[in-house]
Design a protein around this motif. Structure first.
Motif, mmCIF file in Angstrom:
data_model
loop_
_atom_site.group_PDB
_atom_site.id
_atom_site.type_symbol
_atom_site.label_atom_id
_atom_site.label_comp_id
_atom_site.label_asym_id
_atom_site.label_seq_id
_atom_site.Cartn_x
_atom_site.Cartn_y
_atom_site.Cartn_z
ATOM 1 N N VAL A 1 0.870 -1.182 0.000
ATOM 2 C CA VAL A 1 0.000 0.000 0.000
ATOM 3 C C VAL A 1 0.899 1.222 0.000
ATOM 4 O O VAL A 1 1.714 1.403 0.912
ATOM 5 C CB VAL A 1 -0.934 0.012 1.225
ATOM 6 C CG1 VAL A 1 -1.753 1.289 1.249
ATOM 7 C CG2 VAL A 1 -1.858 -1.202 1.190
ATOM 8 N N ASP A 2 0.775 2.019 -1.068
ATOM 9 C CA ASP A 2 1.681 3.157 -1.258
ATOM 10 C C ASP A 2 3.132 2.708 -1.143
ATOM 11 O O ASP A 2 3.967 3.351 -0.498
ATOM 12 C CB ASP A 2 1.365 4.271 -0.257
ATOM 13 C CG ASP A 2 0.050 4.969 -0.592
ATOM 14 O OD1 ASP A 2 -0.373 4.889 -1.753
ATOM 15 O OD2 ASP A 2 -0.539 5.572 0.306
ATOM 16 N N ASN A 3 3.414 1.540 -1.754
ATOM 17 C CA ASN A 3 4.757 0.966 -1.838
ATOM 18 C C ASN A 3 5.335 0.495 -0.507
ATOM 19 O O ASN A 3 6.536 0.260 -0.391
ATOM 20 C CB ASN A 3 5.728 1.943 -2.517
ATOM 21 C CG ASN A 3 5.436 2.077 -4.008
ATOM 22 O OD1 ASN A 3 5.224 1.080 -4.692
ATOM 23 N ND2 ASN A 3 5.390 3.299 -4.491
ATOM 24 N N ILE A 4 4.492 0.333 0.520
ATOM 25 C CA ILE A 4 4.914 -0.296 1.774
ATOM 26 C C ILE A 4 4.317 -1.700 1.800
ATOM 27 O O ILE A 4 3.104 -1.870 1.695
ATOM 28 C CB ILE A 4 4.438 0.514 3.001
ATOM 29 C CG1 ILE A 4 5.122 1.880 3.022
ATOM 30 C CG2 ILE A 4 4.746 -0.237 4.290
ATOM 31 C CD1 ILE A 4 4.709 2.756 4.195
ATOM 32 N N PRO A 5 5.152 -2.747 1.952
ATOM 33 C CA PRO A 5 4.653 -4.137 1.928
ATOM 34 C C PRO A 5 3.637 -4.393 3.038
ATOM 35 O O PRO A 5 3.599 -3.685 4.052
ATOM 36 C CB PRO A 5 5.913 -4.969 2.143
ATOM 37 C CG PRO A 5 7.045 -4.075 1.752
ATOM 38 C CD PRO A 5 6.609 -2.688 2.111
ATOM 39 N N VAL A 6 2.820 -5.438 2.844
ATOM 40 C CA VAL A 6 1.837 -5.845 3.840
ATOM 41 C C VAL A 6 2.114 -7.292 4.239
ATOM 42 O O VAL A 6 2.776 -8.040 3.522
ATOM 43 C CB VAL A 6 0.395 -5.711 3.314
ATOM 44 C CG1 VAL A 6 0.108 -4.300 2.866
ATOM 45 C CG2 VAL A 6 0.141 -6.700 2.170
ATOM 46 N N VAL B 1 6.340 -2.249 7.504
ATOM 47 C CA VAL B 1 5.405 -3.239 6.954
ATOM 48 C C VAL B 1 4.050 -3.026 7.614
ATOM 49 O O VAL B 1 3.977 -2.806 8.824
ATOM 50 C CB VAL B 1 5.879 -4.685 7.240
ATOM 51 C CG1 VAL B 1 4.873 -5.696 6.707
ATOM 52 C CG2 VAL B 1 7.244 -4.947 6.643
ATOM 53 N N TYR B 2 2.991 -3.094 6.834
ATOM 54 C CA TYR B 2 1.640 -3.069 7.400
ATOM 55 C C TYR B 2 1.231 -4.502 7.730
ATOM 56 O O TYR B 2 1.181 -5.362 6.849
ATOM 57 C CB TYR B 2 0.639 -2.459 6.417
ATOM 58 C CG TYR B 2 0.731 -0.948 6.307
ATOM 59 C CD1 TYR B 2 0.425 -0.135 7.391
ATOM 60 C CD2 TYR B 2 1.128 -0.344 5.115
ATOM 61 C CE1 TYR B 2 0.497 1.253 7.302
ATOM 62 C CE2 TYR B 2 1.200 1.043 5.005
ATOM 63 C CZ TYR B 2 0.895 1.826 6.101
ATOM 64 O OH TYR B 2 0.971 3.200 6.007
ATOM 65 N N ASP C 1 -9.156 -5.139 12.845
ATOM 66 C CA ASP C 1 -9.599 -5.423 11.473
ATOM 67 C C ASP C 1 -8.997 -4.405 10.505
ATOM 68 O O ASP C 1 -9.641 -3.940 9.576
ATOM 69 C CB ASP C 1 -11.128 -5.422 11.366
ATOM 70 C CG ASP C 1 -11.603 -6.058 10.057
ATOM 71 O OD1 ASP C 1 -10.839 -6.862 9.487
ATOM 72 O OD2 ASP C 1 -12.719 -5.724 9.607
ATOM 73 N N LYS C 2 -7.754 -4.072 10.749
ATOM 74 C CA LYS C 2 -7.002 -3.133 9.926
ATOM 75 C C LYS C 2 -5.562 -3.623 9.816
ATOM 76 O O LYS C 2 -5.095 -4.448 10.611
ATOM 77 C CB LYS C 2 -6.988 -1.738 10.565
ATOM 78 C CG LYS C 2 -8.316 -1.008 10.566
ATOM 79 C CD LYS C 2 -8.522 -0.228 9.290
ATOM 80 C CE LYS C 2 -9.740 0.680 9.373
ATOM 81 N NZ LYS C 2 -9.946 1.456 8.125
ATOM 82 N N TYR C 3 -4.851 -3.084 8.863
ATOM 83 C CA TYR C 3 -3.420 -3.305 8.775
ATOM 84 C C TYR C 3 -2.721 -2.173 9.518
ATOM 85 O O TYR C 3 -2.928 -0.994 9.192
ATOM 86 C CB TYR C 3 -2.964 -3.342 7.317
ATOM 87 C CG TYR C 3 -3.349 -4.611 6.595
ATOM 88 C CD1 TYR C 3 -2.425 -5.625 6.391
ATOM 89 C CD2 TYR C 3 -4.649 -4.794 6.115
ATOM 90 C CE1 TYR C 3 -2.778 -6.797 5.726
ATOM 91 C CE2 TYR C 3 -5.013 -5.959 5.453
ATOM 92 C CZ TYR C 3 -4.067 -6.959 5.266
ATOM 93 O OH TYR C 3 -4.432 -8.115 4.613
ATOM 94 N N ILE C 4 -1.927 -2.519 10.538
ATOM 95 C CA ILE C 4 -1.268 -1.513 11.352
ATOM 96 C C ILE C 4 0.220 -1.461 11.011
ATOM 97 O O ILE C 4 0.824 -2.463 10.632
ATOM 98 C CB ILE C 4 -1.447 -1.788 12.865
ATOM 99 C CG1 ILE C 4 -0.858 -3.149 13.252
ATOM 100 C CG2 ILE C 4 -2.932 -1.729 13.239
ATOM 101 C CD1 ILE C 4 -0.869 -3.423 14.739
ATOM 102 N N LEU C 5 0.816 -0.287 11.168
ATOM 103 C CA LEU C 5 2.212 -0.101 10.799
ATOM 104 C C LEU C 5 3.142 -0.741 11.831
ATOM 105 O O LEU C 5 3.011 -0.522 13.032
ATOM 106 C CB LEU C 5 2.533 1.386 10.675
ATOM 107 C CG LEU C 5 3.914 1.735 10.108
ATOM 108 C CD1 LEU C 5 4.075 1.165 8.702
ATOM 109 C CD2 LEU C 5 4.111 3.252 10.085
#
Length: 421
Positions: free
Chosen positions: A133-138, A386-387, A394-398
């Motif tokens: 997401v915006d070039n940050i891996p998940v 990384v997210y 229920d979200k991807y956190i940094l």
């Protein structure tokens, strides 16, 4: 084949330029995504019109295997057998069309390049992409692979895993400092014994386990925890009992098949569990103890219930020796339980795997201390944003992925790339 599925298969074949192919066979299977979620795929096998007769189980060169998500109607995989394609010219981008390939991926997946996936270094005739997401891996991540043959034709496309959109992200600036990262990496340092097959010996190595650190520095998350989420629970309970149970255990065959019926795929009224709650944990733990009392009656206090994991209709328990050594390969048990009745059905004992190394020479006594080893590895510690998916939010956190691809020989002090062990 159901009318809806037949239309989906034909429309996809047209989109892939298979006008001179015919549908040979098809089947449906289930594919897991985020824990507790799954999708049904229609797998179709298309033969060239002029293909030679072959064994019923084999596909001729040039045959196309296409897997389609029945719910989203998106293509998940395209494979041309033996790197031979008879698809209509212009149906796919070719090897020299990098930008066109990315645009084609966007069209076939509905994803947006840069915002949901990024290009990794290219290897010859293969292009690799990963979820970002915006070039940050998940993490858990998603991957896309595209391969071309020597003529530059596309012969493989696959997409697997998770590709979250921006609204699934809890955005915040990355705040982890070098001092924080190093202190966490030092805590993850461990002395391990690694088997060297070429020398038939065990070697003592210091290395740091890769982990995620939340951006607020409040929690260290292991890869297991991040990947499994609510379907995985770490327990670490020593299993003890007073008496054995004289009740023979009869294993029941476990069905981990992914095959599914049209009815299941089109209705999907699945009532299977999506997470392990406290009641599941308690009942499963009691049943594991009962299983050990029956199958390993003399092993009270020798096993630790390490984790419980939910997979389809089963709870899979992993047990490790209570007194664990430093060896990276150790004995373990996996016990399969019915997720509704909590009864033990079958098990796997990996004792035979350990026997392979029985003749290996023991590791030498370490000379270096943990502190000395870390000083040698300090400059090799890396942190990348990384997210990571959080079940509670229920979200991807940094988070920061703290990683070290080197280890230290605990006897000589030599720094060694871990991928060489």
């Amino acid at each position: 084949m159901d009318n809806k599925l037949e239309k989906l298969a034909k429309a996809t074949a047209e989109e892939c330029g298979l006008s001179n192919y015919f549908l040979k066979r098809s089947h449906i299977f289930k594919e897991s995504g985020i824990p507790g979620e799954h999708s049904y795929l229609l797998s179709t096998e298309w033969f060239p019109e002029d293909s030679e007769p072959m064994d019923e189980e084999l596909n001729p060169p040039g045959a196309a295997v296409i897997d389609i998500d029945i719910q989203t109607e998106k293509v998940k995989r395209i494979i041309f057998v033996q790197d031979v394609s008879f698809a209509e010219e212009g149906s796919f981008p070719n090897l020299n069309q990098k930008e066109e390939t990315i645009t084609w991926i966007e069209n076939i997946t509905g994803l947006e390049f840069g915002r949901q996936f990024q290009l990794l270094p290219t290897e010859g005739t293969t292009m690799h992409f990963q979820a970002a997401v915006d070039n940050i891996p998940v993490f858990p991540t998603g991957v896309i692979n595209v391969e071309f043959n020597n003529e530059g034709q596309l012969t493989l496309f696959s997409i697997d895993g998770n590709f979250p959109s921006e609204d699934a992200i809890h955005w915040e600036p990355f705040a982890l400092t070098t001092d924080i990262v190093e202190s966490v990496a030092k805590e993850q340092m461990q002395l391990l014994e690694v088997p060297l097959e070429s020398e038939e010996m065990w070697k003592s190595i210091y290395s740091a386990t890769s982990v995620f650190l939340t951006n607020d520095v409040k929690k260290v998350i292991t890869f297991e925890e991040a990947e499994e989420q609510a379907a995985y629970v770490k327990k670490q309970i020593i299993m003890e009992w007073e008496e054995a149970i004289k009740d023979p255990f009869s294993p029941v065959e476990i069905d981990l098949s992914l095959e599914a019926t049209e009815e299941e795929a089109l209705s999907d009224h699945s009532t299977s569990k999506k997470e392990l709650d406290k009641e599941d944990e308690e009942k499963a733990t009691l049943e594991i103890k009962r299983f050990l009392q029956r199958v390993y009656p003399d092993d009270s206090g020798k096993w630790m219930l390490y984790s419980l994991r939910l997979q389809d209709s089963y709870i899979i328990a992993e047990l490790l020796p209570a007194e664990r050594g430093r060896r990276v390969i150790d004995r373990k048990l996996q016990v399969y339980l019915d997720s509704e009745k909590y009864t033990a059905l079958n098990y796997s004992d990996f004792d035979s795997l350990i026997e392979i190394f029985d003749h290996f020479s023991p590791a030498q006594t370490p000379v270096l201390t943990k502190q000395q080893a870390f000083e040698l590895l300090r400059k090799h510690v890396e942190v990348t944003p990384v997210y990571v998916y959080s079940q509670t939010e229920d979200k991807y956190i940094l988070c920061g992925k703290i990683d070290c691809s080197y280890g230290v020989d605990a006897v000589s002090g030599k720094v060694i790339p871990l991928d060489q062990l």
